[in-house]
Design a protein around this motif. Structure first.
Motif, PDB file in Angstrom:
ATOM      1  N   VAL A 137       0.901  -1.265  -0.100  1.00  0.00           N
ATOM      2  CA  VAL A 137      -0.084   0.096   0.213  1.00  0.00           C
ATOM      3  C   VAL A 137       0.989   1.151   0.083  1.00  0.00           C
ATOM      4  CG1 VAL A 137      -1.690   1.274   1.377  1.00  0.00           C
ATOM      5  CG2 VAL A 137      -1.765  -1.227   1.042  1.00  0.00           C
ATOM      6  N   ASP A 138       1.971   1.111   0.566  1.00  0.00           N
ATOM      7  CA  ASP A 138       2.861   2.307   0.818  1.00  0.00           C
ATOM      8  C   ASP A 138       3.931   2.689  -0.354  1.00  0.00           C
ATOM      9  OD1 ASP A 138       1.557   2.990   3.054  1.00  0.00           O
ATOM     10  OD2 ASP A 138       2.765   1.821   4.377  1.00  0.00           O
TER      11      ASP A 138
ATOM     12  N   HIS B   1      -9.590  -4.268   3.171  1.00  0.00           N
ATOM     13  CA  HIS B   1      -9.431  -4.364   4.498  1.00  0.00           C
ATOM     14  C   HIS B   1      -7.891  -4.223   4.808  1.00  0.00           C
ATOM     15  CE1 HIS B   1     -12.966  -7.390   4.507  1.00  0.00           C
ATOM     16  NE2 HIS B   1     -13.292  -5.960   4.281  1.00  0.00           N
ATOM     17  N   ILE B   2      -7.172  -4.499   3.940  1.00  0.00           N
ATOM     18  CA  ILE B   2      -5.576  -4.165   4.165  1.00  0.00           C
ATOM     19  C   ILE B   2      -5.517  -2.876   3.986  1.00  0.00           C
ATOM     20  CG2 ILE B   2      -3.421  -4.699   2.828  1.00  0.00           C
ATOM     21  CD1 ILE B   2      -4.399  -7.399   1.976  1.00  0.00           C
ATOM     22  N   ILE B   3      -5.902  -2.260   3.142  1.00  0.00           N
ATOM     23  CA  ILE B   3      -5.582  -0.681   3.015  1.00  0.00           C
ATOM     24  C   ILE B   3      -6.389  -0.035   4.126  1.00  0.00           C
ATOM     25  CG2 ILE B   3      -6.549   1.190   1.477  1.00  0.00           C
ATOM     26  CD1 ILE B   3      -6.450  -0.682  -0.885  1.00  0.00           C
ATOM     27  N   ALA B   4      -7.577  -0.439   4.549  1.00  0.00           N
ATOM     28  CA  ALA B   4      -8.194   0.493   5.810  1.00  0.00           C
ATOM     29  C   ALA B   4      -7.129   0.172   6.912  1.00  0.00           C
ATOM     30  CB  ALA B   4      -9.474  -0.038   5.904  1.00  0.00           C
ATOM     31  N   THR B   5      -6.818  -1.077   7.183  1.00  0.00           N
ATOM     32  CA  THR B   5      -5.923  -1.141   8.579  1.00  0.00           C
ATOM     33  C   THR B   5      -4.811  -0.695   8.165  1.00  0.00           C
ATOM     34  OG1 THR B   5      -7.225  -3.425   8.514  1.00  0.00           O
ATOM     35  CG2 THR B   5      -5.019  -3.136   9.687  1.00  0.00           C
ATOM     36  N   ARG B   6      -3.974  -0.735   7.060  1.00  0.00           N
ATOM     37  CA  ARG B   6      -2.497  -0.165   7.345  1.00  0.00           C
ATOM     38  C   ARG B   6      -2.739   1.282   7.376  1.00  0.00           C
ATOM     39  NH1 ARG B   6       2.446  -1.540   7.066  1.00  0.00           N
ATOM     40  NH2 ARG B   6       3.869  -0.041   5.982  1.00  0.00           N
ATOM     41  N   ARG B   7      -3.839   2.187   7.066  1.00  0.00           N
ATOM     42  CA  ARG B   7      -4.123   3.571   7.012  1.00  0.00           C
ATOM     43  C   ARG B   7      -4.729   3.770   8.314  1.00  0.00           C
ATOM     44  NH1 ARG B   7      -1.967   6.223   2.565  1.00  0.00           N
ATOM     45  NH2 ARG B   7      -0.257   4.849   1.666  1.00  0.00           N
ATOM     46  N   ASN B   8      -4.780   3.178   9.290  1.00  0.00           N
ATOM     47  CA  ASN B   8      -5.486   3.314  10.451  1.00  0.00           C
ATOM     48  C   ASN B   8      -6.921   3.393  10.567  1.00  0.00           C
ATOM     49  OD1 ASN B   8      -2.914   3.304  11.953  1.00  0.00           O
ATOM     50  ND2 ASN B   8      -2.603   5.489  11.104  1.00  0.00           N
ATOM     51  N   GLY B   9      -7.381   2.630   9.539  1.00  0.00           N
ATOM     52  CA  GLY B   9      -9.104   2.645   9.645  1.00  0.00           C
ATOM     53  C   GLY B   9      -9.322   1.316  10.412  1.00  0.00           C
ATOM     54  N   THR B  10     -10.749   1.224  10.611  1.00  0.00           N
ATOM     55  CA  THR B  10     -11.150   0.201  11.534  1.00  0.00           C
ATOM     56  C   THR B  10     -11.918  -1.093  10.697  1.00  0.00           C
ATOM     57  OG1 THR B  10     -11.297   1.580  13.211  1.00  0.00           O
ATOM     58  CG2 THR B  10     -12.276  -0.704  13.406  1.00  0.00           C
ATOM     59  N   VAL B  11     -11.464  -2.403  10.865  1.00  0.00           N
ATOM     60  CA  VAL B  11     -12.237  -3.652  10.348  1.00  0.00           C
ATOM     61  C   VAL B  11     -12.741  -4.369  11.237  1.00  0.00           C
ATOM     62  CG1 VAL B  11     -11.952  -5.423   8.467  1.00  0.00           C
ATOM     63  CG2 VAL B  11     -10.651  -3.369   8.114  1.00  0.00           C
TER      64      VAL B  11
END
Length: 186
Positions: free
Chosen positions: A65-66, A79-89
């Protein structure tokens, strides 16, 4: 031109992503999610994070992602993107695979060409519960408030549904749009 890499996260439909891209004449290669990030960065023009069973089996997916490349996440890839960027799954309320009518809020960028409603095929076992900072909501449904997101500045996109399966109406548009985005950002 370098290919788009499809990251195999052990999902049962990842091979359908490759087939759809081939049918659209989009050069793509499937790679394992343990491919070193520097190899990925240097050898492709964009990354599709395919679906899979769990975040625990995402390999280097978080690091992809980075890399500064356009990224499209599908289901687990979102979900990988959201988790990596401090979102919540977290677990969804509906679970399993099935048909869903998605309301498109923003039909530009990755969802360019879609009408305001799309019948799709999705798994809602897990869902994004909090959108990461810097991302905007693109689509939602009655059962999932976050069906698609984008950080257009970084060219990072995610969809909860599977555009590669026949049950999703006109899923090829997601891949055509992503191909265009990767070409515009070489």
């Amino acid at each position: 031109m370098r290919p788009i890499y499809i990251v195999n996260n052990y999902g049962q439909t990842n091979h359908l992503i490759k087939r759809m891209l081939r049918d659209l004449d989009i050069e793509a290669e499937m790679i394992k999610n343990d491919t070193p990030p520097e190899t990925v960065r240097d050898e492709c023009r964009g990354i599709i994070l395919g679906g899979g069973p769990t975040l625990e089996r995402a390999g280097y997916g978080f690091e992809y992602v980075d890399l500064g490349l356009p990224v499209l996440g599908i289901c687990l890839g979102l979900h990988i993107i959201a988790t990596r960027r401090n979102g919540t799954v977290a677990p969804g309320t509906m679970g399993g695979f099935g048909g869903v009518d998605v309301e498109v809020i923003d039909n530009s960028g990755i969802l360019s060409g879609y009408d305001s409603n799309i019948p799709v095929w999705a798994s809602h076992a897990d869902e994004v519960k909090k959108i990461p900072e810097g991302f905007k909501l693109l689509a939602k449904s009655d059962i999932c408030p976050v069906e698609a997101i984008a950080n257009e500045e970084e060219h990072i996109y995610g969809v909860q549904w599977h555009p590669e399966v026949a049950h999703t109406q006109n899923g090829k548009l997601v891949f055509e749009n992503f191909d265009r985005i990767t070409r515009e950002n070489l």
